[in-house]
Design a protein around this motif. Structure first.
Motif, mmCIF file in Angstrom:
data_model
loop_
_atom_site.group_PDB
_atom_site.id
_atom_site.type_symbol
_atom_site.label_atom_id
_atom_site.label_comp_id
_atom_site.label_asym_id
_atom_site.label_seq_id
_atom_site.Cartn_x
_atom_site.Cartn_y
_atom_site.Cartn_z
ATOM 1 N N MET A 219 0.847 -1.201 0.000
ATOM 2 C CA MET A 219 0.000 0.000 0.000
ATOM 3 C C MET A 219 0.879 1.247 0.000
ATOM 4 S SD MET A 219 -3.285 -0.068 -0.024
ATOM 5 C CE MET A 219 -3.877 -1.441 -0.964
ATOM 6 N N SER A 220 1.457 1.494 -1.121
ATOM 7 C CA SER A 220 2.388 2.626 -1.188
ATOM 8 C C SER A 220 1.647 3.951 -1.055
ATOM 9 C CB SER A 220 3.171 2.595 -2.493
ATOM 10 O OG SER A 220 2.256 2.591 -3.563
ATOM 11 N N VAL A 221 0.428 4.012 -1.636
ATOM 12 C CA VAL A 221 -0.349 5.258 -1.571
ATOM 13 C C VAL A 221 -0.675 5.588 -0.123
ATOM 14 C CG1 VAL A 221 -2.495 6.374 -2.286
ATOM 15 C CG2 VAL A 221 -1.332 4.797 -3.834
ATOM 16 N N LYS A 222 -1.051 4.542 0.605
ATOM 17 C CA LYS A 222 -1.404 4.714 2.015
ATOM 18 C C LYS A 222 -0.195 5.229 2.801
ATOM 19 C CE LYS A 222 -4.011 2.261 5.531
ATOM 20 N NZ LYS A 222 -4.493 0.925 5.935
ATOM 21 N N ASN A 223 0.962 4.616 2.504
ATOM 22 C CA ASN A 223 2.173 5.039 3.192
ATOM 23 C C ASN A 223 2.544 6.463 2.824
ATOM 24 O OD1 ASN A 223 2.523 2.684 4.570
ATOM 25 N ND2 ASN A 223 3.703 1.717 2.918
ATOM 26 N N TRP A 224 2.384 6.736 1.537
ATOM 27 C CA TRP A 224 2.698 8.087 1.044
ATOM 28 C C TRP A 224 1.849 9.107 1.779
ATOM 29 C CZ3 TRP A 224 0.427 12.255 -1.338
ATOM 30 C CH2 TRP A 224 1.255 13.116 -2.091
ATOM 31 N N LEU A 225 0.587 8.795 1.915
ATOM 32 C CA LEU A 225 -0.318 9.694 2.625
ATOM 33 C C LEU A 225 0.060 9.803 4.098
ATOM 34 C CD1 LEU A 225 -3.829 8.922 1.128
ATOM 35 C CD2 LEU A 225 -2.662 11.129 1.147
ATOM 36 N N LYS A 226 0.384 8.645 4.691
ATOM 37 C CA LYS A 226 0.723 8.610 6.123
ATOM 38 C C LYS A 226 1.915 9.507 6.426
ATOM 39 C CE LYS A 226 -0.940 4.450 8.343
ATOM 40 N NZ LYS A 226 -0.585 3.063 8.736
ATOM 41 N N GLU A 227 2.890 9.480 5.481
ATOM 42 C CA GLU A 227 4.058 10.320 5.690
ATOM 43 C C GLU A 227 3.698 11.804 5.677
ATOM 44 O OE1 GLU A 227 7.108 7.204 3.599
ATOM 45 O OE2 GLU A 227 7.034 9.246 2.833
ATOM 46 N N ARG A 228 2.754 12.135 4.837
ATOM 47 C CA ARG A 228 2.390 13.549 4.699
ATOM 48 C C ARG A 228 1.367 14.003 5.744
ATOM 49 N NH1 ARG A 228 4.936 11.445 1.053
ATOM 50 N NH2 ARG A 228 6.344 12.777 -0.118
ATOM 51 N N PHE A 229 0.568 13.063 6.205
ATOM 52 C CA PHE A 229 -0.386 13.387 7.291
ATOM 53 C C PHE A 229 -0.095 12.456 8.462
ATOM 54 C CE2 PHE A 229 -2.558 14.525 3.346
ATOM 55 C CZ PHE A 229 -2.894 15.854 3.598
ATOM 56 N N PRO A 230 0.915 12.784 9.203
ATOM 57 C CA PRO A 230 1.342 11.824 10.251
ATOM 58 C C PRO A 230 0.421 11.879 11.458
ATOM 59 C CG PRO A 230 2.791 13.727 10.224
ATOM 60 C CD PRO A 230 1.773 13.976 9.173
ATOM 61 N N ILE A 231 -0.722 11.290 11.335
ATOM 62 C CA ILE A 231 -1.625 11.229 12.494
ATOM 63 C C ILE A 231 -1.851 9.779 12.868
ATOM 64 C CG2 ILE A 231 -2.839 13.419 12.098
ATOM 65 C CD1 ILE A 231 -5.021 11.755 10.690
ATOM 66 N N ASP A 232 -2.411 9.612 14.023
ATOM 67 C CA ASP A 232 -2.629 8.251 14.533
ATOM 68 C C ASP A 232 -3.900 7.685 13.904
ATOM 69 O OD1 ASP A 232 -3.092 5.954 15.915
ATOM 70 O OD2 ASP A 232 -2.409 6.800 17.841
ATOM 71 N N TYR A 233 -3.718 6.825 12.929
ATOM 72 C CA TYR A 233 -4.878 6.324 12.189
ATOM 73 C C TYR A 233 -5.782 5.448 13.035
ATOM 74 C CZ TYR A 233 -3.758 8.593 7.875
ATOM 75 O OH TYR A 233 -3.559 9.555 6.947
ATOM 76 N N ALA A 234 -5.172 4.680 13.910
ATOM 77 C CA ALA A 234 -5.991 3.821 14.785
ATOM 78 C C ALA A 234 -6.923 4.695 15.619
ATOM 79 C CB ALA A 234 -5.100 2.978 15.675
ATOM 80 N N LYS A 235 -6.329 5.793 16.130
ATOM 81 C CA LYS A 235 -7.092 6.716 16.952
ATOM 82 C C LYS A 235 -8.216 7.346 16.130
ATOM 83 C CE LYS A 235 -6.959 8.996 21.004
ATOM 84 N NZ LYS A 235 -6.717 8.367 22.334
ATOM 85 N N PHE A 236 -7.830 7.758 14.898
ATOM 86 C CA PHE A 236 -8.794 8.405 14.018
ATOM 87 C C PHE A 236 -9.998 7.512 13.767
ATOM 88 C CE2 PHE A 236 -10.368 9.220 9.698
ATOM 89 C CZ PHE A 236 -10.730 10.554 9.839
ATOM 90 N N ILE A 237 -9.697 6.251 13.451
ATOM 91 C CA ILE A 237 -10.786 5.304 13.194
ATOM 92 C C ILE A 237 -11.632 5.111 14.445
ATOM 93 C CG2 ILE A 237 -11.258 2.852 12.701
ATOM 94 C CD1 ILE A 237 -8.760 3.095 10.756
ATOM 95 N N GLU A 238 -10.942 5.050 15.573
ATOM 96 C CA GLU A 238 -11.665 4.864 16.833
ATOM 97 C C GLU A 238 -12.607 6.032 17.092
ATOM 98 O OE1 GLU A 238 -9.038 4.164 20.216
ATOM 99 O OE2 GLU A 238 -10.693 4.827 21.505
ATOM 100 N N ILE A 239 -12.084 7.258 16.864
ATOM 101 C CA ILE A 239 -12.922 8.447 17.078
ATOM 102 C C ILE A 239 -14.124 8.411 16.130
ATOM 103 C CG2 ILE A 239 -13.008 10.968 16.771
ATOM 104 C CD1 ILE A 239 -10.067 10.998 17.741
ATOM 105 N N ASN A 240 -13.832 8.085 14.905
ATOM 106 C CA ASN A 240 -14.901 8.002 13.900
ATOM 107 C C ASN A 240 -15.963 6.996 14.327
ATOM 108 O OD1 ASN A 240 -16.229 8.500 11.466
ATOM 109 N ND2 ASN A 240 -15.280 6.669 10.566
#
Lengths: 153, 348, 537
Positions: free
Chosen positions: B1-22
């Protein structure tokens, strides 16, 4: 086949049906929105427009006139009449008729067209745009696009 | 998942947390059981309609031109020449009508379930402001079609501000961009309608929803306590309402497409002028009493409406008496509104 | 069913509904109410004229009219028609400029493009100056200034211009829009074809054609093109539909004489010989008219209709014979006299004359009554054939013979003294069994001549046959007449007059008539008021 499988297949088909209905509904909605945004391409129609009388321009001479605020040139050649748009095909400057040389000259980038509109020098990529000419009795007409009065044309 | 990684590098937020909040805030938002009844869900309808108004409104600005010479002509162009223009315009016009109906329903529900009570007083007040913003939207939008009726509705409507004590005349001049209804008025109304009111309504709406979420939906008495999560039940319900609203609007547009009227003529007042139907109660009321008194009473009514959550507790110390008085007041207001509207509709 | 499932169903149902509605939305197109005007490009030369005319406020509306015209769209500007050269009869310079313009564009100018139309017009009787040849001596009766705004105005349509062209195109095509729509209006023809001498517009308005036009015409697009052999697009004809417009089989023509078979305006009706080189015989001309009739009617109808009208024209000649006989006789006997200076006469005993009653009667019997009688029959104006036609013709005749008797003519006196009903038909007769409209069962049981002259139809037969032999009727018409003659019991309806149903119905109306008559007598005739009149006998 088990009860389970039949049930799940039925479930799947139902889901598929609903999903496709939703997708199509949204699709039609956006199709309508796009139709709204893009004005329909009208089929162009033409009418005759008088540009000269046959005895008005001597052979080898040209007459300049204006059509829809754009200059046009009526050239009387030995073989008949030709009518050109005065807009240079290079970058849209207005060409001049040079009567002594019997040619069109564009001052912006030194484009040169001969009296039949063909490029003989300079950067223009194609001959001058031409109008279809129709000589009816003693009158020279061109075919020009039908336009309606109003702000939308 | 290079796109996902690319995005993660540019938006370095805690995705697990984000999903949990959502999950917590949206997917699993606890919805009280009583909301399974549709009439408790009237708050979502105006929201959906607002979204639709924004979409169709943007579409209309592609062709609309706010000048006295072109306003009517461009509305005519949209309605008659542009492909499906009549539909987009119809959706917008009917959308505005349905929005006011939806708001009235929502307010009725909130009023009779007494959901404005402590601690939700502020949200009621914001709600009332949203209602008046919507009316302002309608008033300014109607003026833009620039036909005889809308032109004179605008003239008469703005004239009323003159009766407001002290600041009235300044408001009138500000709204008209001068003493008279001129080209300035039209551009001003256009700016109000598409430039100033939308951010305002979105701002107040955001506050309205945030406060709602902080407190949770108020629960009427007499229902069994219990919750279900936002997804899928309530999510589906909103989709159904959206589809239903769109069906209704499209159908109404086909059956009763909005007309064009005759072009505005500042030199000729039509014999029968009327505002849009949602102003009928006010219009009829103002006809019944002298203008000054009418304006003052209307003003008091608005103030009363805004501060109702604070007025109601003062009515009586006994809770059930209070409720009864509130219901009577609510019923009176509704009967008066409906009565005046019908009166104005029937009597030419 | 759990709620999630139910909701999914609802979504499915609403989606489908939405699809249906949106497709309906997409297929509904709003009707356009505003009519579109073509964009007009104004060339520099015309712009110069227009700017000045607008500034000086001279004939500004004409500029507006021009902008509505097809000319304007095609770049036919001011100087294309108003072109002039030094020395032209109508060349003049606008006071504000040096541009030389023609003040009176003539058909010659129009012919630069519309040469076919102008040529057709020149060959038509519209362009004929007959009024200058035959009636020059009329100018003694009407003073010159009246002619300026009187006869000359209509007859301008045949004006001969200094440049050798003839006619006035804008008599029908109003300058400067040159609108076909206006030219097609019956009222355009009616500007001249009106009044006691040839009430064509009145006849048209009275006809079924005119009535349909009056009821529905306002919704018709009268701007249609008729040059491409296309069907007639309007529901009922206006004047030009029959006289000029084309249809599937006929080309459009500006020669209004191309389809006329009778000179029914002349003192005597005669089969037209106008421009036979180009137009052929009268039968060919009638054929052209019938081809137009055929757009809407069956030959069964229009052939009989026109044959009957032709017989009316021929009948007129026989009556005309009476008037000519009497005026000639009275002139010869010196009872009436011609207007003259020396030997030059200014009136004619068979055409005109203004100072004696028989001359006046003879003139009206041709120029007014006689035309109304014939033209009403040609164009479905029954009232003009009847009350404004035959009735007044007969009155003229009675008055003329009575005048002769009063002035000592023995033959006239004998006629006056006669009490026999046949005295009102002192001329030969034409007739046709029945009409184009249907079979009348009782109508033909009343005429005196039918009932008292067993050889009535034999005499008629001989007259019609004579007309046919003299090429006044075509072979086709003669055969049509013969067929009716041979089956006249059927066409006259006499064969059916005693049918049970007919009798019963007729008796019923007779009974009702008796009731009417009784009431009429009781209420009016027998009423004797007790308060006596003041004048004593």
């Amino acid at each position: 086949m088990t009860e389970e499988k039949v049930k799940s297949r039925r479930e799947f088909l139902r889901g598929l049906g609903i999903a496709s209905a939703v997708v199509i509904a949204i699709g039609v909605f956006f199709r309508n929105v796009l139709a709204y945004l893009y004005p329909p391409a009208k089929e162009k129609t033409y009418h005759k427009y008088l540009v000269a009388k046959v005895d008005e321009i001597p052979v080898g001479k040209a007459k300049e006139m204006t059509l829809s605020n754009q200059p046009i040139f009526v050239v009387h050649l030995e073989e008949g009449y030709k009518v050109f748009s005065g807009v240079c095909t290079h970058l849209g400057c207005i060409v001049r008729w040079e009567e002594q040389k019997g040619r069109f000259y564009c001052p912006c980038h030194q484009g040169i067209f001969d009296k039949t509109g063909v490029v003989t020098g300079g950067p223009p990529p194609r001959p001058l745009d031409e109008f279809e000419v129709k000589v009816d009795k003693k009158l020279v007409f061109i075919k020009t696009e039908d336009k309606m009065e109003g702000p939308w044309t | 998942m290079s796109v996902k990684n690319w995005l993660k590098e540019r938006f370095p937020i805690d995705y697990a947390k984000f999903i949990e909040i959502n999950e917590n805030i949206f997917m699993k938002e606890p919805i009280p059981n009583h909301l399974k009844k549709w009439y408790y869900c009237t708050g979502a309808t105006p929201l959906i309609l607002l979204a639709l108004q924004i979409v169709t409104g943007i579409l209309l600005t592609f062709y609309f031109m706010p000048s006295p010479e072109m306003a009517y002509e461009s509305v005519r162009h949209i309605t008659q020449d542009v492909r499906l223009g009549f539909w987009v315009r119809g959706l917008h016009r009917w959308g505005s009508n349905l929005m006011i109906i939806a708001l009235l329903l929502h307010m009725t529900r909130v009023f009779f379930t007494a959901s404005y009570q402590k601690p939700r007083e502020i949200n009621w007040m914001i709600g009332v402001i949203l209602f008046f913003l919507t009316l302002t939207f309608s008033f300014t939008g109607y003026a833009l079609t620039y036909n005889q009726l809308s032109y004179w509705a605008t003239t008469v409507g703005t004239n009323m501000f003159d009766a407001v004590p002290v600041i009235g005349h300044s408001i009138l001049v500000f709204m008209r961009g001068g003493e008279e209804v001129t080209a300035n008025t039209l551009t001003r109304f256009f700016t109000f309608h598409v430039g100033m009111l939308p951010p305002l309504i979105i701002l107040f709406l955001a506050m309205h929803i945030i406060i709602l979420r902080i407190h949770g939906v108020s629960e009427p008495e007499g229902y069994e306590k219990g919750y279900y999560s936002f997804y899928p039940h309530h999510f589906y319900k909103i989709i159904i309402i959206t589809l239903f609203v769109l069906c209704v609007l499209s159908t109404l547009t086909i059956i009763y497409p909005p007309g064009l009227g005759t072009p505005a003529d500042p030199t000729v007042t039509p014999t029968h002028i009327k505002p849009e139907w949602y102003f009928f109660p006010t219009y009829r009321f103002l006809k019944l009493v002298p203008l000054n008194i009418g304006i003052i009473v209307s003003g008091l009514f608005v103030v009363g409406m805004i501060f109702w959550p604070f007025i109601e507790p003062m009515l009586s110390k006994n809770k059930s008496t209070r409720t009864k008085i509130a219901w009577v007041v609510g019923a009176m207001v509704i009967i008066l509104t409906v009565g005046l509207s019908v009166w104005e509709t029937v009597v030419a | 069913m759990d709620t999630v499932k139910a909701q999914q169903w609802l979504i499915g149902i609403f989606s489908t509904l939405l699809i249906v509605i949106l497709i309906i939305v997409a297929s509904v197109e709003m009707k356009k109410s505003a009519s579109e005007k073509p964009y007009v490009e104004i060339d520099k030369k015309s712009a110069q004229c227009i700017t000045c005319h607008e500034k000086q406020n001279i004939a500004v509306k004409q500029v507006e009219a021009w902008k509505e015209s097809k000319h304007a769209v095609m770049g036919i500007g001011c100087t294309e028609c108003h072109a002039a050269e030094e020395g032209d009869f109508d060349a003049f310079k606008c006071p504000q400029s040096d541009v030389l313009v023609a003040s009176h564009p003539t058909p010659k100018d129009c012919a630069e493009c519309h040469d076919q139309e102008v040529e057709e017009f020149e060959n038509s009787k519209h362009a004929h100056q007959f009024w200058l040849f035959a009636n020059a001596d009329r100018s003694i009766f009407e003073n010159p200034i009246s002619a300026r705004h009187g006869c000359e105005q209509c007859h301008q349509i045949s004006n001969v211009w200094p440049d050798g062209s003839v006619g006035e195109c804008d008599a029908c095509h109003p300058k400067h829009s040159f609108s076909i729509e206006v030219a097609r209006q019956p009222e355009t023809c009616g500007e001249c074809h009106i009044g006691p001498d040839h009430p064509h517009i009145e006849i048209y308005n009275e006809s079924k054609h005119g009535n349909i036009f009056a009821a529905r015409g306002k919704d018709w697009d009268m701007n249609y093109n008729t040059t491409n052999n296309e069907p007639i697009p309007i529901e009922a004809p206006v004047c030009v539909t029959c006289h000029m417009d084309g249809n599937e089989t006929q080309p459009m023509t500006h020669d209004v004489s191309a389809r006329l078979a009778f000179e029914s305006q002349a003192p005597w009706s005669f089969r037209t010989v106008w421009d036979e080189e180009n137009l052929g015989t009268w039968e060919e001309k009638r054929g052209r008219m019938e081809a137009i009739c055929a757009s809407c009617h069956s030959p069964n109808f229009y052939k009989i209709y026109l044959l009957t009208a032709d017989l009316v024209n021929l009948q007129y000649n026989e009556m005309r014979r009476m008037f000519v006989y009497w005026t000639k006789k009275l002139t010869k006997d010196g009872k009436i006299s011609q207007i003259k200076v020396g030997d030059k006469t200014y009136s004619n005993p068979v055409i005109n004359g203004w100072d004696e009653k028989p001359e006046e009667l003879m003139y009206y019997a041709w120029h007014h009554e006689g035309r109304r009688f014939r033209h009403g029959a040609m164009m479905m104006g029954a009232d003009y054939t009847q009350w404004h036609g035959i009735w007044e013709l007969q009155e003229d005749m009675v008055e003329m013979i009575t005048w002769a008797a009063e002035h000592g003519d023995a033959e006239a006196q004998k006629w006056v003294d006669s009490n026999h009903p046949s005295k009102f038909a002192p001329y030969a007769l034409y007739d046709i069994p029945g009409s184009a409209w249907g079979i009348p069962t009782r109508t033909n049981t009343t005429p005196f001549l039918y009932n008292n002259y067993p050889d009535y139809w034999e005499r008629i037969y001989a007259n019609v046959e004579e007309a046919y032999k003299n090429n006044l009727l075509s072979k086709d018409q003669w055969e049509l007449w013969l067929e009716r003659y041979e089956n006249r019991d059927h066409y006259l309806g006499t064969k059916y007059k005693d049918n049970e149903a007919v009798k019963e119905l007729f008796d019923m109306y007779q009974k009702r008539n008796a009731i009417d008559k009784k009431a009429f007598n009781e209420q009016a005739v027998k009423l004797d008021l007790p308060g006596k009149p003041f004048y004593k006998k």
